[in-house]
Design a protein around this motif. Structure first.
Motif, mmCIF file in Angstrom:
data_model
loop_
_atom_site.group_PDB
_atom_site.id
_atom_site.type_symbol
_atom_site.label_atom_id
_atom_site.label_comp_id
_atom_site.label_asym_id
_atom_site.label_seq_id
_atom_site.Cartn_x
_atom_site.Cartn_y
_atom_site.Cartn_z
ATOM 1 N N THR A 96 -2.266 10.318 -9.848
ATOM 2 C CA THR A 96 -2.667 11.186 -10.956
ATOM 3 C C THR A 96 -3.977 11.858 -10.576
ATOM 4 O O THR A 96 -4.590 11.524 -9.568
ATOM 5 N N SER A 97 -4.421 12.761 -11.411
ATOM 6 C CA SER A 97 -5.698 13.394 -11.075
ATOM 7 C C SER A 97 -6.858 12.675 -11.729
ATOM 8 O O SER A 97 -7.989 13.119 -11.677
ATOM 9 N N PHE A 98 -6.575 11.528 -12.346
ATOM 10 C CA PHE A 98 -7.678 10.799 -12.962
ATOM 11 C C PHE A 98 -8.470 10.075 -11.893
ATOM 12 O O PHE A 98 -7.904 9.393 -11.055
ATOM 13 N N ASN A 99 -9.715 10.202 -11.952
ATOM 14 C CA ASN A 99 -10.575 9.567 -10.978
ATOM 15 C C ASN A 99 -11.163 8.321 -11.595
ATOM 16 O O ASN A 99 -11.519 8.307 -12.757
ATOM 17 N N PRO B 99 -7.159 18.340 -4.164
ATOM 18 C CA PRO B 99 -5.720 18.070 -3.991
ATOM 19 C C PRO B 99 -5.512 16.668 -3.420
ATOM 20 O O PRO B 99 -6.163 16.256 -2.480
ATOM 21 N N GLY B 100 -4.647 15.983 -4.064
ATOM 22 C CA GLY B 100 -4.372 14.626 -3.612
ATOM 23 C C GLY B 100 -3.019 14.555 -2.945
ATOM 24 O O GLY B 100 -2.544 15.511 -2.350
ATOM 25 N N CYS B 101 -2.410 13.443 -3.108
ATOM 26 C CA CYS B 101 -1.133 13.225 -2.453
ATOM 27 C C CYS B 101 -0.028 13.889 -3.284
ATOM 28 O O CYS B 101 0.132 13.584 -4.459
ATOM 29 N N LEU C 73 0.844 -1.196 0.000
ATOM 30 C CA LEU C 73 0.000 0.000 0.000
ATOM 31 C C LEU C 73 0.877 1.242 0.000
ATOM 32 O O LEU C 73 1.842 1.331 0.755
ATOM 33 N N ILE C 74 0.503 2.202 -0.830
ATOM 34 C CA ILE C 74 1.262 3.449 -0.873
ATOM 35 C C ILE C 74 0.607 4.423 0.104
ATOM 36 O O ILE C 74 -0.569 4.749 -0.052
ATOM 37 N N PRO C 75 1.355 4.871 1.098
ATOM 38 C CA PRO C 75 0.728 5.755 2.088
ATOM 39 C C PRO C 75 0.334 7.091 1.468
ATOM 40 O O PRO C 75 1.051 7.641 0.640
ATOM 41 N N GLY C 76 -0.830 7.564 1.840
ATOM 42 C CA GLY C 76 -1.238 8.890 1.378
ATOM 43 C C GLY C 76 -2.014 8.861 0.080
ATOM 44 O O GLY C 76 -2.620 9.849 -0.315
ATOM 45 N N VAL C 77 -1.988 7.742 -0.627
ATOM 46 C CA VAL C 77 -2.715 7.694 -1.897
ATOM 47 C C VAL C 77 -3.962 6.854 -1.702
ATOM 48 O O VAL C 77 -3.883 5.723 -1.236
ATOM 49 N N ASN C 78 -5.075 7.405 -2.072
ATOM 50 C CA ASN C 78 -6.325 6.659 -1.957
ATOM 51 C C ASN C 78 -6.567 5.925 -3.263
ATOM 52 O O ASN C 78 -7.127 6.472 -4.206
ATOM 53 N N SER C 79 -6.130 4.670 -3.290
ATOM 54 C CA SER C 79 -6.171 3.958 -4.563
ATOM 55 C C SER C 79 -7.593 3.584 -4.966
ATOM 56 O O SER C 79 -7.844 3.193 -6.093
ATOM 57 N N LYS C 80 -8.509 3.733 -4.021
ATOM 58 C CA LYS C 80 -9.888 3.426 -4.422
ATOM 59 C C LYS C 80 -10.446 4.564 -5.270
ATOM 60 O O LYS C 80 -11.276 4.356 -6.133
ATOM 61 N N LYS C 81 -9.988 5.753 -4.973
ATOM 62 C CA LYS C 81 -10.570 6.879 -5.697
ATOM 63 C C LYS C 81 -9.720 7.327 -6.874
ATOM 64 O O LYS C 81 -10.235 7.657 -7.927
ATOM 65 N N LYS C 82 -8.432 7.387 -6.664
ATOM 66 C CA LYS C 82 -7.596 7.945 -7.717
ATOM 67 C C LYS C 82 -6.760 6.872 -8.370
ATOM 68 O O LYS C 82 -6.473 5.849 -7.776
ATOM 69 N N GLN C 83 -6.360 7.170 -9.600
ATOM 70 C CA GLN C 83 -5.468 6.232 -10.281
ATOM 71 C C GLN C 83 -4.028 6.644 -10.044
ATOM 72 O O GLN C 83 -3.721 7.813 -9.860
ATOM 73 N N MET C 84 -3.162 5.636 -10.101
ATOM 74 C CA MET C 84 -1.735 5.923 -9.940
ATOM 75 C C MET C 84 -1.026 5.688 -11.266
ATOM 76 O O MET C 84 -1.479 4.906 -12.088
ATOM 77 N N CYS C 85 0.073 6.372 -11.419
ATOM 78 C CA CYS C 85 0.909 6.088 -12.583
ATOM 79 C C CYS C 85 2.279 5.642 -12.079
ATOM 80 O O CYS C 85 2.645 5.909 -10.941
ATOM 81 N N PHE C 86 3.001 4.935 -12.896
ATOM 82 C CA PHE C 86 4.288 4.425 -12.444
ATOM 83 C C PHE C 86 5.275 4.353 -13.606
ATOM 84 O O PHE C 86 4.886 4.422 -14.768
#
Lengths: 380, 621
Positions: B37-40, B49-51, B12-25
């Motif tokens: 990312t800002s993609f929901n 504002p996200g992480c 789990l990445i702290p601070g990122v709400n993976s249920k709501k926002k998408q991540m990029c890597f």
């Protein structure tokens, strides 16, 4: 063969220095300082070598060195010198020069003084400064001289906040190392193969003398002055060549000796036996150069211990003769006379040996393989 | 693509709400960069504002352990030493030398383990203490596996010595025995110590019969009723036939003697000699290799491989290596008794007993988080010529693959990259190419570090990398106004183009200021002057100035003339040269008359040429 102890210390060692013993004392070296480099957190550390003949509380080997204390250092430790018994000066890759103070009662190190912007670059036409690594530092209580990649020479005094004297743009290339000749004079070496002598008594920003090799401008990385003959200087170059210079005569070296296969990082005359020279290099070797003449009385001078009174008086009466050969041994222009014996001191080839120091019968060196080697029987 | 061997772990990445926002890597050599990312996922993008952080994820945290660093450095020395003596390894001494190398590796692991253990004890908070302890058990498992591989694959012990080695192996890894022995012996009444019989049993289980006999004699001294039995059992212990290292008896002789001894023990048991002492009777049964009796001692044995070795000692002492795996499998099954399933370590050891090296390496790669172990072990086994060149998907063999992975991991570390270089050197197919890619990406914060990197490149004739690094450093130097350094870098790279650039800077400075900066450099160029025409011009022009200053007008004039006639003066400098010529024309010395004439002619000719060109190109004037 000397016994040499190795210890892996989890940090690449850039500098090792013995703490000086008080003048006139019969003690041998006991403590040394090291600086690390290329770590996210670098440290300046103090170590003590074990007592002879005792096994310490952990059951460690009698010769193994133990960490006394350390302190974080911002940036790589580019150079390290003992200012006096308690203070250590460290030159950083961030251009900062720091004086650390050792507190023996609780075995800690603390920052006593700092000159954070001793070395910096100024771009053409731009007012902003970026930091430049400070590459060399040399101390002669109460003065501290530093040089850096910005080609600047600073003269500091302990407890003075600002530099006493600064020579800007003393050199258009990087100054790699500095040493004192006679007290108001220093000698620097740079990356276009020149030695420059500076006299602080003079005003102006020009060196009083420039010496260089003809031929290729091979960068010079280290310099050391003969402890007794203040005009004899040894330098080590990027091609591993050892040069001996006489600064009174001419602008060229007196002898050039092909030594290592890669950059020579440090060269040291032995402070009490200057017929012995030590060099260490990027090629992973540490060499002991023995230029003492092979006279039987002479070799007994370097045996340890004064066993009888007759031996002592013998050596005193020989003093004059010994002195003669000392003067000429390094300045002899004919190394082919086979008078220099070279021994490699490390048991096996390793990564670069970055630094070494000698004091009495003790030698310490540090490597990029994160190991510190100590021997206490240099001349046995 | 092979199927996954196990479920991948979720981090789990702290601070990122993976249920709501998408991540990029993005992948790096040993690490991964992740950010939000800002993609929901469900609704349209919000500007909530996200992480704000970018995370670096690394799988291999071992590389950053202070204590394990010593392991990496010391083993690097052993690795390089092994590659270097490869040519000298011939004949009979080869095996002995390889065993020595293996023992070196193991002693480094043990030293590390010891230090980690001390750190665990001295740990200030329980969490880090636990972490150290778990590291110690991982290292212990590594040493266990390596030791077994040494016995089976490198030492290649034949039947007879095989058992002795296995006994040593087990004794090395069950170390509580010595402390228990000291404990019991040190007590007032050893035979009345609560762990006395446990101690005697474990000594017998480990085949340490001399010490077991000593213990029994203490019991005999104290309790006269069992003295007789103790003596008989002690005799049996003393007379057990064992293959000793210097012994010249053949295996068959040993077997015969052992069979005879075994029958004698059996007889005593049948006669009920030890019937009145259950302890002594069970000891006798153990010595007969009775499985049930051995299994009763599960707790003392602690693991199935100890059970295996004890079983072999007392029932099949002349076991052959190829038969090992039968006994191993059955020992494992009997010991676990269907209550628990084998752990990864058990599978690895079993694969070793089956002489399936590839399986051992594969399982170790999966179980361990760092490539250190498999890379070094595989390399050593490769030197023993045990690995077939078994090509993997991308053409290199297993040894090289593992070394490349390990070295790449080292390069991801800010400091251990220097070790990685040597590992790449010994990967014949892809090593050089990998090194070329990695070495250019090392951040160069000081000149000293740059010099080390350059030395590495030059030693391997990587001229491309040398040039590119020197160019970067020279550019930095020019920007910092360190023209001497810039020149020194271009000389090292033999980069004529850059030397020209530096010279142009000097000449421009001269035009602007009317004097030269950095005279110490220009006056002392030496043979480096030949690197580029512009540089030569600079040096010679400065020389002209010196001659003029020293009033050596003849020399100055001829030098100026040669500068004008050779083609090396840059166009923009022509006016300057002509202007310099003017005062010389005024000189009234005889010897430069000819030169003056030459200069005049040349100047006029050139001027005329320029005038014509200018005229011809003027538009409508």
């Amino acid at each position: 063969m000397e016994e040499i102890y190795a210890k892996f210390v989890s940090q690449k060692i850039s500098k090792t220095r013995w703490r000086p013993v008080p003048p006139g004392s019969l003690q041998t070296a006991e403590t040394f300082a090291t600086g690390s480099w290329d770590n996210e957190e670098n440290y300046v550390s103090l170590w003590s070598i074990g007592d002879l003949g005792n096994v310490d509380s952990d059951g460690g080997f009698e010769g193994e060195h133990q960490l006394l204390c350390d302190i974080k250092h911002h940036g790589d430790v580019m150079d390290l010198q003992f200012f006096d018994q308690e203070r250590i000066v460290a030159a950083s890759s961030t251009g900062c020069v720091t004086v650390f103070l050792h507190h023996p009662n609780n075995q800690t190190l603390s920052v006593s003084q700092q000159w954070p912007t001793a070395h910096y670059h100024t771009g053409p036409g731009s007012p902003s400064r970026s930091s430049a690594p400070c590459t060399g530092v040399v101390c002669d209580n109460p003065e501290i001289v530093t040089v850096g990649e910005d080609g600047r020479i600073n003269l500091f005094r302990a407890d003075h906040k600002e530099a006493v004297r600064t020579i800007d743009n003393a050199d258009s290339s990087t100054l790699h190392a500095v040493t004192f000749l006679r007290t108001p004079e220093i000698l620097t070496v740079n990356s276009i193969g020149q030695l420059k002598i500076w006299d602080f008594r003079k005003q102006g920003n020009e060196p009083s003398q420039i010496l260089s090799l003809t031929g290729d401008r091979v960068p010079l990385h280290c310099v050391d002055r003969h402890p007794n003959q203040q005009h004899v200087v040894a330098t080590g170059g990027q091609d591993g060549m050892l040069s001996i210079w006489d600064v009174r005569q001419g602008t060229m070296p007196v002898s050039l000796l092909k030594a290592h296969e890669a950059e020579m990082w440090e060269v040291h005359f032995h402070p009490s036996n200057p017929d012995h020279l030590f060099t260490c290099s990027e090629d992973g070797s540490l060499w002991h150069w023995d230029a003492s003449t092979d006279v039987p009385e002479k070799s007994s001078l370097f045996n340890q211990g004064g066993r009888s009174s007759t031996f002592l008086s013998h050596s005193i009466s020989n003093q004059a003769n010994v002195h003669q050969s000392l003067i000429s041994s390094w300045l002899s222009t004919d190394p082919a006379k086979d008078r220099i014996e070279i021994t490699s001191l490390l048991p096996s080839r390793t990564l670069s040996v970055n630094s070494l120091d000698v004091l009495g019968p003790c030698l310490v060196c540090g490597t990029d393989a994160e190991a510190i080697y100590v021997t206490r029987q240099l001349f046995s | 693509m092979e199927e996954l061997d196990g479920e991948p772990t979720v981090t789990l990445i702290p601070g990122v709400n993976s249920k709501k926002k998408q991540m990029c890597f993005d992948w790096g050599p040993g690490e991964m960069l992740v950010c939000e990312t800002s993609f929901n996922k469900k609704e349209k993008s919000e500007t909530v504002p996200g992480c704000p952080f970018i995370y670096i994820i690394r799988k291999d945290i071992d590389v950053y352990s202070q204590i394990l660093r010593k392991l990496f450095n010391e083993s690097h020395g052993i690795f390089v030493g092994l590659q270097r003596i490869e040519e000298e390894l011939t004949g009979k001494s080869r095996k002995a030398q390889l065993v020595r190398v293996s023992k070196n590796y193991r002693s480094v692991i043990r030293a590390c383990m010891e230090e980690m253990h001390q750190a665990a004890i001295a740990a200030k908070d329980p969490a880090s203490g636990r972490q150290f302890s778990s590291q110690v058990s991982i290292l212990s498992a590594m040493e266990l596996i390596w030791n077994l591989c040494e016995i089976l694959f490198i030492e290649v012990a034949p039947a007879g010595p095989l058992l002795l080695h296995l006994l040593d192996w087990v004794r090395l890894h069950v170390c509580e025995v010595d402390s228990l022995l000291a404990d019991v012996l040190g007590s007032e009444n050893p035979s009345k110590h609560e762990s006395f019989w446990n101690l005697v049993t474990i000594l017998v289980l480990q085949g340490r019969l001399d010490e077991a006999r000593q213990m029994l004699s203490k019991e005999a001294d104290v309790s006269p009723t069992s003295a007789g039995m103790c003596r008989i059992l002690g005799d049996l212990m003393r007379t057990m036939p064992v293959l000793s290292p210097g012994n010249t008896q053949t295996l068959t002789e040993l077997e015969l003697k052992w069979q005879h001894w075994h029958e004698e023990c059996e007889r005593h048991l049948q006669d009920g000699t030890f019937a009145s002492s259950p302890h002594l009777e069970s000891l006798c049964k153990i010595m007969l290799g009775d499985e049930a009796a051995l299994l009763e001692q599960k707790e003392l044995l602690n693991n199935w491989y100890h059970f295996l070795v004890t079983r072999l000692l007392y029932s099949h002492p002349t076991v052959k290596p190829i038969d090992l795996h039968f006994y191993a499998q059955s020992s494992l099954d009997l010991f676990l008794g269907g209550e628990s399933s084998p752990e990864p370590l058990d599978n690895i050891l079993m694969a070793a007993f089956e002489f399936d090296i590839h399986q051992v390496i594969k399982e170790c790669s999966i179980a361990l988080s760092n490539w250190w172990f498999v890379a070094h072990l595989t390399d050593l086994l490769d030197h023993c010529k045990l690995l077939q060149s078994h090509n993997l998907y991308f053409g290199s063999n297993m040894r090289e693959f593992l070394l490349l992975e390990y070295a790449s991991g080292l390069f991801a570390h800010h400091s251990l990259w220097q070790l990685g270089v040597d590992y790449f050197d010994y990967c014949p197919e892809l090593g050089r190419v990998s090194l070329e890619l990695h070495i250019e990406r090392i951040p160069l914060s000081t000149e000293q570090k740059a010099l080390k990197v350059l030395r590495i490149c030059e030693q391997r004739q990587m001229t491309e990398q040398v040039r590119s690094i020197c160019k970067i450093l020279a550019m930095k130097a020019v920007r910092n106004n360190r023209l001497g350094s810039a020149l020194s870098w271009s000389i090292r790279a033999k980069d004529a183009a850059f030397a020209t650039l530096v010279s142009d800077r000097f000449l421009r400075d001269y035009c602007e200021r009317g004097c030269f900066s950095d005279l110490d450099l220009i006056d002392n160029l030496g043979p480096a002057m030949m690197l580029s025409d512009r540089l030569t011009f600079l040096g010679k022009y400065r020389e002209f100035h010196r001659f003029y200053g020293e009033k050596r007008f003849f020399d100055a004039a001829s030098l100026l003339l040669s500068l004008m006639t050779s083609q090396i003066a840059p166009r923009c400098f022509w006016v300057t040269l002509l202007t310099d010529a003017l005062p010389l024309l005024e000189q009234k010395q005889e010897d430069i008359e000819n030169t003056k004439l030459e200069m005049l002619r040349l100047a006029l000719a050139r001027n005329l040429a320029r005038a014509i060109i200018k005229e011809g190109s003027l538009e409508g004037s």
